[in-house]
Design a protein around this motif. Structure first.
Motif, PDB file in Angstrom:
ATOM      1  N   ILE A   1      52.144  70.785  -3.475  1.00 51.69           N
ATOM      2  CA  ILE A   1      52.505  72.172  -3.739  1.00 51.69           C
ATOM      3  C   ILE A   1      53.727  72.236  -4.661  1.00 51.69           C
ATOM      4  O   ILE A   1      53.790  73.063  -5.574  1.00 51.69           O
ATOM      5  N   ARG A   2      54.682  71.346  -4.457  1.00 53.97           N
ATOM      6  CA  ARG A   2      55.852  71.327  -5.341  1.00 53.97           C
ATOM      7  C   ARG A   2      55.440  71.012  -6.767  1.00 53.97           C
ATOM      8  O   ARG A   2      55.954  71.585  -7.723  1.00 53.97           O
ATOM      9  N   GLN A   3      54.477  70.078  -6.907  1.00 52.93           N
ATOM     10  CA  GLN A   3      53.957  69.765  -8.242  1.00 52.93           C
ATOM     11  C   GLN A   3      53.268  70.989  -8.842  1.00 52.93           C
ATOM     12  O   GLN A   3      53.414  71.290 -10.024  1.00 52.93           O
ATOM     13  N   PHE A   4      52.506  71.678  -8.024  1.00 54.54           N
ATOM     14  CA  PHE A   4      51.808  72.875  -8.483  1.00 54.54           C
ATOM     15  C   PHE A   4      52.804  73.926  -8.971  1.00 54.54           C
ATOM     16  O   PHE A   4      52.627  74.564 -10.012  1.00 54.54           O
ATOM     17  N   LEU A   5      53.892  74.101  -8.206  1.00 53.85           N
ATOM     18  CA  LEU A   5      54.905  75.094  -8.551  1.00 53.85           C
ATOM     19  C   LEU A   5      55.593  74.791  -9.873  1.00 53.85           C
ATOM     20  O   LEU A   5      56.058  75.694 -10.565  1.00 53.85           O
ATOM     21  N   ALA A   6      55.652  73.517 -10.222  1.00 50.70           N
ATOM     22  CA  ALA A   6      56.340  73.122 -11.448  1.00 50.70           C
ATOM     23  C   ALA A   6      55.520  73.425 -12.696  1.00 50.70           C
ATOM     24  O   ALA A   6      56.034  73.344 -13.820  1.00 50.70           O
TER      25      ALA A   6
ATOM     26  N   TYR B   1      51.128  78.490 -14.715  1.00 51.05           N
ATOM     27  CA  TYR B   1      49.740  78.921 -14.559  1.00 51.05           C
ATOM     28  C   TYR B   1      49.480  80.287 -15.202  1.00 51.05           C
ATOM     29  O   TYR B   1      48.514  80.963 -14.862  1.00 51.05           O
ATOM     30  N   THR B   2      50.331  80.685 -16.134  1.00 51.77           N
ATOM     31  CA  THR B   2      50.052  81.890 -16.894  1.00 51.77           C
ATOM     32  C   THR B   2      48.752  81.708 -17.665  1.00 51.77           C
ATOM     33  O   THR B   2      48.520  80.660 -18.270  1.00 51.77           O
TER      34      THR B   2
ATOM     35  N   GLY C   1      44.850  70.303 -22.086  1.00 47.77           N
ATOM     36  CA  GLY C   1      46.183  70.237 -21.500  1.00 47.77           C
ATOM     37  C   GLY C   1      46.526  71.387 -20.575  1.00 47.77           C
ATOM     38  O   GLY C   1      47.648  71.466 -20.074  1.00 47.77           O
ATOM     39  N   VAL C   2      45.564  72.289 -20.317  1.00 45.94           N
ATOM     40  CA  VAL C   2      45.809  73.469 -19.493  1.00 45.94           C
ATOM     41  C   VAL C   2      44.753  73.544 -18.394  1.00 45.94           C
ATOM     42  O   VAL C   2      43.576  73.277 -18.631  1.00 45.94           O
ATOM     43  N   VAL C   3      45.172  73.907 -17.173  1.00 45.08           N
ATOM     44  CA  VAL C   3      44.222  74.093 -16.082  1.00 45.08           C
ATOM     45  C   VAL C   3      43.580  75.473 -16.227  1.00 45.08           C
ATOM     46  O   VAL C   3      44.280  76.494 -16.241  1.00 45.08           O
ATOM     47  N   VAL C   4      42.251  75.488 -16.335  1.00 48.24           N
ATOM     48  CA  VAL C   4      41.513  76.733 -16.555  1.00 48.24           C
ATOM     49  C   VAL C   4      40.297  76.776 -15.629  1.00 48.24           C
ATOM     50  O   VAL C   4      39.795  75.742 -15.188  1.00 48.24           O
ATOM     51  N   PRO C   5      39.792  77.975 -15.328  1.00 49.21           N
ATOM     52  CA  PRO C   5      38.575  78.068 -14.507  1.00 49.21           C
ATOM     53  C   PRO C   5      37.361  77.583 -15.281  1.00 49.21           C
ATOM     54  O   PRO C   5      37.245  77.821 -16.489  1.00 49.21           O
ATOM     55  N   VAL C   6      36.455  76.900 -14.605  1.00 48.06           N
ATOM     56  CA  VAL C   6      35.226  76.421 -15.256  1.00 48.06           C
ATOM     57  C   VAL C   6      33.968  76.945 -14.590  1.00 48.06           C
ATOM     58  O   VAL C   6      32.912  77.003 -15.227  1.00 48.06           O
TER      59      VAL C   6
END
Length: 233
Positions: free
Chosen positions: A32-37, A40-41, A187-192
């Motif tokens: 979760i700490r990694q996620f917070l860093a 996610y805009t 390089g970006v987390v996106v919905p698939v």
């Protein structure tokens, strides 16, 4: 199927990303700490989407080129379609129209993963090796999901979110379950993928599936192999 029974399906297309804060020490805390860093805009993107839906004997599909940027908002162009005209018009186009309207009205934040919308309960690491975080909506709203968020332990990447809408979209539609999968592309987390099922009063079960193939993320082209698939992680 009357328009008011189906228009709420558009809610399922809202992007669900955002911040999260751990409240209980747990194996998932580090993830979760990694996620917070991470940021996610929602990035600017261009993607081809395929949407399919069915309710009883009615089935329909459309393919559309979709684009989003903070300056121009969300827009789409239908490039191909088939099956039931009713499903295509009343359900699938409604999904895209709903996403466009939510973004245009600045309401996407009401569904984001942040402390204003949810409380978060880290729930260990599952048999898939994913960190689990239980999501408890702070309000009974049809844009919030009661369920679980799954993160990659090593880097906190969002892999999957699944659960049930905290409130039925209408009297006619109930028990709306969704599963949204994510991947890191460009390089970006996106919905698939997005998959949802619901019960429509008098008409039985209905389902919706949407997949994405990205051609551009944050202004950068991505490879043609960056096709969407349901995450198996």
């Amino acid at each position: 199927m009357p328009q008011h029974r189906l228009a709420a399906t558009a809610l399922l297309a809202i992007g669900i990303v955002g911040g999260v804060r751990a409240t209980v020490p747990d194996e998932a805390d580090s993830s979760i700490r990694q996620f917070l860093a991470q940021d996610y805009t929602q990035p600017a993107y261009r993607a081809t989407r395929r949407l399919e839906a069915e309710n009883g004997v009615r089935r329909g599909w459309i393919e559309a080129v979709t684009e989003y940027s903070p300056k121009t908002g969300f827009r789409y162009e239908i490039t191909d379609e088939g099956g039931s005209n009713h499903i295509r018009t009343k359900v699938l186009r409604a999904v895209l129209d709903g996403e466009r309207d939510v973004i245009a009205l600045g309401e996407a934040a009401r569904s984001s993963l942040d402390r204003g919308n949810y409380t978060f309960q880290p729930n260990g690491v599952d048999d898939e090796g994913l960190a689990n975080v239980l999501l408890v909506p702070r309000r009974k709203e049809r844009v919030l999901v009661a369920g679980t968020m799954f993160l990659q332990p090593a880097d906190g990447d969002l892999v999957r979110l699944q659960g049930r809408l905290a409130k039925s979209p209408s009297f006619w539609i109930k028990n709306v379950d969704i599963t949204r999968s994510y991947e890191r592309i460009g390089g970006v987390v996106v919905p698939v993928t997005l998959e949802s099922t619901a019960q429509v009063r008098l008409l039985g079960p209905a389902s919706l599936r949407m997949t994405y193939i990205y051609s551009e993320v944050d202004g950068h082209p991505v490879g043609s192999t960056a096709a969407s698939s349901t995450s198996s992680r």
